[in-house]
Motif scaffolding. Structure first.
Motif, PDB file in Angstrom:
ATOM      1  N   THR A  41      10.797 -41.686  26.725  1.00 60.34           N
ATOM      2  CA  THR A  41       9.907 -41.487  25.571  1.00 60.34           C
ATOM      3  C   THR A  41      10.017 -42.642  24.590  1.00 60.34           C
ATOM      4  OG1 THR A  41      11.614 -40.281  24.349  1.00 60.34           O
ATOM      5  CG2 THR A  41      10.149 -38.986  25.756  1.00 60.34           C
ATOM      6  N   ALA A  69      13.055 -43.440  23.541  1.00 60.76           N
ATOM      7  CA  ALA A  69      14.409 -43.230  23.050  1.00 60.76           C
ATOM      8  C   ALA A  69      15.417 -43.792  24.053  1.00 60.76           C
ATOM      9  CB  ALA A  69      14.661 -41.748  22.824  1.00 60.76           C
ATOM     10  N   MET A  81      16.414 -33.587  21.895  1.00 56.31           N
ATOM     11  CA  MET A  81      16.878 -34.602  22.844  1.00 56.31           C
ATOM     12  C   MET A  81      18.149 -34.107  23.516  1.00 56.31           C
ATOM     13  SD  MET A  81      16.320 -38.250  20.888  1.00 56.31           S
ATOM     14  CE  MET A  81      17.046 -39.112  22.279  1.00 56.31           C
ATOM     15  N   TYR A  90      16.220 -43.002  18.613  1.00 54.42           N
ATOM     16  CA  TYR A  90      15.110 -42.088  18.863  1.00 54.42           C
ATOM     17  C   TYR A  90      13.857 -42.549  18.128  1.00 54.42           C
ATOM     18  CZ  TYR A  90      16.960 -40.299  14.415  1.00 54.42           C
ATOM     19  OH  TYR A  90      17.430 -40.186  13.136  1.00 54.42           O
ATOM     20  N   ASP A  93      10.463 -37.815  18.279  1.00 53.27           N
ATOM     21  CA  ASP A  93      11.588 -37.051  18.806  1.00 53.27           C
ATOM     22  C   ASP A  93      12.200 -36.122  17.769  1.00 53.27           C
ATOM     23  OD1 ASP A  93      11.510 -38.276  21.365  1.00 53.27           O
ATOM     24  OD2 ASP A  93      12.561 -40.029  20.561  1.00 53.27           O
TER      25      ASP A  93
END
Length: 339
Positions: A249, A251, A289, A317, A321
């Motif tokens: 994503t 992250a 997460m 992140y 997130d």
């Protein structure tokens, strides 16, 4: 005598490619009542001979016998089991003769129901994960296997009383001791030739999430989902190692491992978006997460691996997130499956 004549190790190698355990009674490994110290009958033709010499006042030894061991046609495992037993019995005495034949499954069941079989090979799949579901079929006189065997009256009464007594116990320590005693009774009375407990394998793609092994049921497919595949990296014993793992994503999880923290060159496996239960202690809730970090050495992943020095784990992140969360109250916590 029959127990001593059975070479289970040969059967395990020939029929299971070495992937089976010698059973120690009706209760399988991994269940209350099973212990690694429970005695079993060793493969010993000499011990078998001593037992046969006592049977029927010595008549079995002096006159010999012939018998047939049947298996259901097409079941190569039970065929090999019958062959190994036949080899052992015929090696005990030259006057012992064993015929191994395959017959259709329906005919085998009919012969069993009519109690025409001198020996019968079978198996059991549990209905519920409790030792009673194993001792009752094999040891209680009304169980599907013990009923066909027709134990001597005194022996049947002894097993019936013990099986029923164990089933009534609620306290775990008392129940465990009772089932361990039942397991040992099955050995002392030679209630059966307990066979083997085969291993099984299930293969899943690395993207699968939510799989939980159940000893009695197939996977619950509605709980399964897919996530990003794991990432692998290697740490070094001699130099500092910094590893960036992507979450998919944007992250990242960065792991900094100082030199001397690990031994050799272990592999780190990072799996993002793993399933975590919501019942966290202290009022915490999942922030969105998750990841699993494993350390593997020589092809085997180590549970509860302990680094010899502190390592630094940094989560980078994206805004998405932590949408709806207060960033100042974010924590990185570990989860062992229950806390």
């Amino acid at each position: 005598a029959f127990n001593y004549a059975m070479d289970w190790e040969t059967l395990i190698e020939d029929a299971y490619n070495g992937e089976a355990l010698r059973s120690r009674g009706p209760i399988p490994s991994g269940m209350m009542g099973y212990t690694e110290t429970q005695a079993t009958y060793p493969y010993s033709l000499a011990f078998s001979a001593l037992e046969f010499q006592q049977a029927f006042g010595g008549l079995v030894w002096s006159q010999g016998f012939s018998m047939t061991v049947a298996y259901n046609t097409g079941n190569v495992t039970r065929q090999r089991m019958a062959e190994v037993l036949a080899d052992g019995l015929e090696a005990v005495h030259g006057s012992f003769h064993v015929n191994v034949i395959g017959i259709p499954w329906g005919d085998l069941l009919a012969a069993r129901d009519a109690r025409r079989l001198p020996i019968y090979g079978g198996g059991w799949m549990e209905d519920l994960h409790h030792p009673n579901n194993w001792v009752q079929p094999f040891l209680h006189s009304q169980g599907p296997y013990a009923w066909y065997q027709s134990f001597p009256q005194a022996m049947a009464a002894t097993f019936d009383a013990k099986v029923e007594a164990c089933a009534l116990l609620v306290e775990e320590g008392e129940a465990r001791a009772c089932y361990e005693q039942l397991q040992d009774m099955s050995y002392v009375h030679a209630a059966a030739m307990w066979g083997v407990q085969p291993s099984a394998r299930r293969y899943l793609r690395t993207e699968v999430r939510g799989y939980v092994f159940h000893p009695a049921l197939p996977p619950y497919y509605y709980a399964l989902s897919k996530g990003p595949p794991p990432s692998l990296a290697t740490a070094s014993e001699t130099v500092d190692t910094t590893i960036d793992f992507e979450h998919g994503t944007g992250a990242t999880t960065t792991v900094e491992i100082p030199a001397g923290t690990v031994t050799g060159s272990p592999t780190l496996i990072h799996t993002p978006d793993v399933a975590v239960m919501q019942g966290h202690p202290g009022g915490f809730r999942l922030g969105g997460m998750t990841f699993d970090l494993q350390v593997c050495e020589d092809g085997e992943c180590v549970d509860d691996y302990v680094f010899s020095a502190p390592v630094t784990v940094t989560l980078t992140y994206q805004d998405a997130d932590v949408a709806g969360l207060i960033e100042e109250d974010l924590y990185l916590l570990t989860w062992n499956g229950s806390e």
